[in-house]
Design a protein around this motif. Sequence first.
Motif, short mmCIF file in Angstrom:
data_model
loop_
_atom_site.label_atom_id
_atom_site.label_comp_id
_atom_site.label_asym_id
_atom_site.label_seq_id
_atom_site.Cartn_x
_atom_site.Cartn_y
_atom_site.Cartn_z
N PRO A 81 0.81 -1.22 0.00
CA PRO A 81 0.00 0.00 0.00
C PRO A 81 0.85 1.27 0.00
CG PRO A 81 -0.07 -1.08 2.13
CD PRO A 81 0.66 -2.01 1.22
N ARG A 82 2.11 1.16 0.34
CA ARG A 82 2.94 2.35 0.38
C ARG A 82 3.66 2.59 -0.95
NH1 ARG A 82 7.38 2.82 4.98
NH2 ARG A 82 5.61 3.26 6.34
N CYS A 83 4.25 1.54 -1.53
CA CYS A 83 5.08 1.76 -2.74
C CYS A 83 4.57 0.99 -3.96
CB CYS A 83 6.53 1.40 -2.45
SG CYS A 83 6.82 -0.38 -2.35
N SER A 84 3.49 0.23 -3.80
CA SER A 84 2.88 -0.50 -4.91
C SER A 84 3.68 -1.70 -5.42
CB SER A 84 2.57 0.42 -6.10
OG SER A 84 1.62 1.36 -5.75
N ARG A 85 4.69 -2.11 -4.67
CA ARG A 85 5.43 -3.29 -5.07
C ARG A 85 4.48 -4.50 -5.09
NH1 ARG A 85 8.05 -7.89 -3.89
NH2 ARG A 85 10.28 -8.00 -4.25
N ALA A 86 4.56 -5.29 -6.14
CA ALA A 86 3.70 -6.47 -6.24
C ALA A 86 4.31 -7.63 -5.45
CB ALA A 86 3.55 -6.86 -7.70
N PHE A 87 3.46 -8.32 -4.69
CA PHE A 87 3.88 -9.51 -3.96
C PHE A 87 3.33 -10.72 -4.68
CE2 PHE A 87 5.67 -8.16 0.16
CZ PHE A 87 5.51 -6.80 0.02
N GLU A 88 4.20 -11.70 -4.95
CA GLU A 88 3.76 -12.88 -5.67
C GLU A 88 2.75 -13.67 -4.83
OE1 GLU A 88 6.79 -12.43 -4.42
OE2 GLU A 88 7.72 -14.31 -3.76
N TYR A 89 1.92 -14.45 -5.50
CA TYR A 89 0.83 -15.14 -4.84
C TYR A 89 1.31 -15.97 -3.64
CZ TYR A 89 -3.70 -17.32 -4.27
OH TYR A 89 -4.90 -17.73 -3.75
N PHE A 90 2.42 -16.66 -3.81
CA PHE A 90 2.93 -17.50 -2.73
C PHE A 90 4.06 -16.80 -1.96
CE2 PHE A 90 1.10 -20.63 -5.74
CZ PHE A 90 0.13 -21.17 -4.90
N PHE A 91 3.87 -15.53 -1.70
CA PHE A 91 4.95 -14.75 -1.07
C PHE A 91 5.37 -15.30 0.28
CE2 PHE A 91 3.26 -12.23 2.51
CZ PHE A 91 1.92 -12.56 2.43
N MET A 92 4.48 -16.03 0.95
CA MET A 92 4.83 -16.56 2.27
C MET A 92 5.95 -17.60 2.21
SD MET A 92 1.12 -16.78 4.19
CE MET A 92 1.78 -17.97 5.35
N ARG A 93 6.17 -18.15 1.02
CA ARG A 93 7.25 -19.14 0.88
C ARG A 93 8.60 -18.47 0.66
NH1 ARG A 93 4.25 -23.03 -3.52
NH2 ARG A 93 2.48 -23.61 -2.22
N ASN A 94 8.57 -17.16 0.51
CA ASN A 94 9.78 -16.42 0.15
C ASN A 94 10.38 -15.73 1.38
OD1 ASN A 94 11.69 -14.70 -0.91
ND2 ASN A 94 10.48 -14.23 -2.74
N GLU A 95 11.52 -16.22 1.78
CA GLU A 95 12.16 -15.74 3.01
C GLU A 95 12.52 -14.26 2.98
OE1 GLU A 95 13.68 -17.41 6.03
OE2 GLU A 95 11.89 -18.59 5.65
N GLN A 96 12.61 -13.69 1.79
CA GLN A 96 13.07 -12.30 1.71
C GLN A 96 12.11 -11.32 2.37
OE1 GLN A 96 12.92 -9.72 -1.70
NE2 GLN A 96 11.89 -11.28 -2.93
N TYR A 97 10.89 -11.75 2.65
CA TYR A 97 9.92 -10.84 3.25
C TYR A 97 9.93 -10.88 4.78
CZ TYR A 97 8.27 -10.83 -1.54
OH TYR A 97 8.19 -10.73 -2.90
#
Length: 115
Positions: free
Chosen positions: A71-87
């Motif tokens: 909501p702040r910068c409009s970066r898109a999060f992939e559907y399975f973002f929870m599997r991605n440690e970078q977050y």
Amino acid sequence: MERLVEERDLEIANFRCCGDEDLYPFGCPDCNHLMVFCYECETLYDDLTELGSKGTLVNHSDIASPIFRCPRCSRAFEYFFMRNEQYKVPLAKWIELGDGHLLAKGVADELDAGP
Ligand SMILES: [Zn+2]
Ligand SMILES: [Zn+2]
């Protein structure tokens, strides 16, 4: 290993969506905006200074599209973002960014106690 904020670190009483809250704490890697996602009902707490704020549009079904945008910068999060440690967000950073009050009792003390 840096101590990361995990689901069990959140004080669950702060969060109200479906009554069966399963919470995933994470941050936007581009702008450091912190958020919490309830993966039980797919609600995004998009502003942790105002937990009633859940207005971000969440994609509940199309796995080929982003699940939501920051909501702040409009970066898109992939559907399975929870599997991605970078977050995942280090505990020290979470507190530094001002959301330490959302952590369960005693979690912040772990930093002072050291490894
Ligand atoms: Zn929920
Ligand atoms: Zn962002």
